[in-house]
Design a protein around this motif. Structure first.
Motif, PDB file in Angstrom:
ATOM      1  N   SER A  33       1.653  -3.786   4.773  1.00 55.79           N
ATOM      2  CA  SER A  33       1.586  -4.500   3.513  1.00 55.79           C
ATOM      3  C   SER A  33       2.999  -4.551   2.926  1.00 55.79           C
ATOM      4  O   SER A  33       3.944  -4.066   3.542  1.00 55.79           O
ATOM      5  N   LYS A  34       3.128  -5.134   1.745  1.00 54.01           N
ATOM      6  CA  LYS A  34       4.413  -5.168   1.052  1.00 54.01           C
ATOM      7  C   LYS A  34       4.204  -4.641  -0.355  1.00 54.01           C
ATOM      8  O   LYS A  34       3.221  -4.982  -1.011  1.00 54.01           O
ATOM      9  N   HIS A  35       5.116  -3.797  -0.819  1.00 52.71           N
ATOM     10  CA  HIS A  35       4.995  -3.164  -2.137  1.00 52.71           C
ATOM     11  C   HIS A  35       5.279  -4.184  -3.234  1.00 52.71           C
ATOM     12  O   HIS A  35       6.427  -4.417  -3.603  1.00 52.71           O
ATOM     13  N   MET A  36       4.202  -4.779  -3.753  1.00 51.91           N
ATOM     14  CA  MET A  36       4.321  -5.806  -4.788  1.00 51.91           C
ATOM     15  C   MET A  36       3.761  -5.345  -6.138  1.00 51.91           C
ATOM     16  O   MET A  36       4.209  -5.801  -7.171  1.00 51.91           O
ATOM     17  N   ASP A  37       2.756  -4.473  -6.107  1.00 56.24           N
ATOM     18  CA  ASP A  37       2.079  -4.063  -7.346  1.00 56.24           C
ATOM     19  C   ASP A  37       2.615  -2.735  -7.862  1.00 56.24           C
ATOM     20  O   ASP A  37       2.932  -1.845  -7.089  1.00 56.24           O
ATOM     21  N   LYS A  38       2.688  -2.615  -9.175  1.00 58.90           N
ATOM     22  CA  LYS A  38       3.224  -1.406  -9.795  1.00 58.90           C
ATOM     23  C   LYS A  38       2.135  -0.504 -10.364  1.00 58.90           C
ATOM     24  O   LYS A  38       1.971   0.625  -9.942  1.00 58.90           O
ATOM     25  N   ARG A  44       1.699  -7.493  -9.590  1.00 65.42           N
ATOM     26  CA  ARG A  44       2.942  -8.007  -8.988  1.00 65.42           C
ATOM     27  C   ARG A  44       4.186  -7.605  -9.787  1.00 65.42           C
ATOM     28  O   ARG A  44       5.157  -8.330  -9.847  1.00 65.42           O
ATOM     29  N   ALA A  45       4.153  -6.412 -10.379  1.00 71.40           N
ATOM     30  CA  ALA A  45       5.237  -5.952 -11.255  1.00 71.40           C
ATOM     31  C   ALA A  45       6.204  -4.986 -10.564  1.00 71.40           C
ATOM     32  O   ALA A  45       7.161  -4.537 -11.183  1.00 71.40           O
ATOM     33  N   SER A  46       5.982  -4.667  -9.304  1.00 73.27           N
ATOM     34  CA  SER A  46       6.882  -3.744  -8.620  1.00 73.27           C
ATOM     35  C   SER A  46       8.234  -4.400  -8.377  1.00 73.27           C
ATOM     36  O   SER A  46       8.320  -5.592  -8.074  1.00 73.27           O
ATOM     37  N   THR A  47       9.284  -3.615  -8.495  1.00 73.31           N
ATOM     38  CA  THR A  47      10.622  -4.115  -8.170  1.00 73.31           C
ATOM     39  C   THR A  47      11.059  -3.630  -6.797  1.00 73.31           C
ATOM     40  O   THR A  47      12.139  -3.956  -6.336  1.00 73.31           O
TER      41      THR A  47
END
Length: 99
Positions: A33-38, A44-47
């Motif tokens: 997966s890809k770290h998109m959520d915080k 979709r707030a992850s930096t």
């Protein structure tokens, strides 16, 4: 929540839309997966935006089988629901071989 195609950044396969209309958040082949959520799913707030490795499975009462992902950069862990076309059986077999 958007159901869209993407290219996996781990195995580089072209990933089609989720077969049941839900939003796909991991590769059905390698399960990365890809770290998109915080803070919560779909924010979709992850930096970070780094790859998340599938590390374990879990069974949630009302969500069925879940894949636990760990970010390879920051270590955040997130559960994602298994999609019907996931390579889930092969993943379980891999986990069993490590124990």
């Amino acid at each position: 929540m958007i159901n869209e195609q993407f290219n996996c950044e781990n195995c580089w396969k072209e990933i089609t839309k989720h077969p049941e209309g839900s939003a796909r958040n991991h590769c059905p082949y390698c399960l990365y997966s890809k770290h998109m959520d915080k803070d919560f799913p779909w924010d979709r707030a992850s930096t970070c935006h780094w790859l998340m490795k599938p590390i374990w499975i879990d069974n949630k009462k009302n969500k069925w089988w879940m894949i636990k992902h760990r970010c390879e950069k920051c270590g955040k862990e997130i559960l994602n629901k298994v999609a019907p076309d996931d390579n889930f059986i092969e993943f379980i077999q891999k986990i069993n071989k490590t124990f």
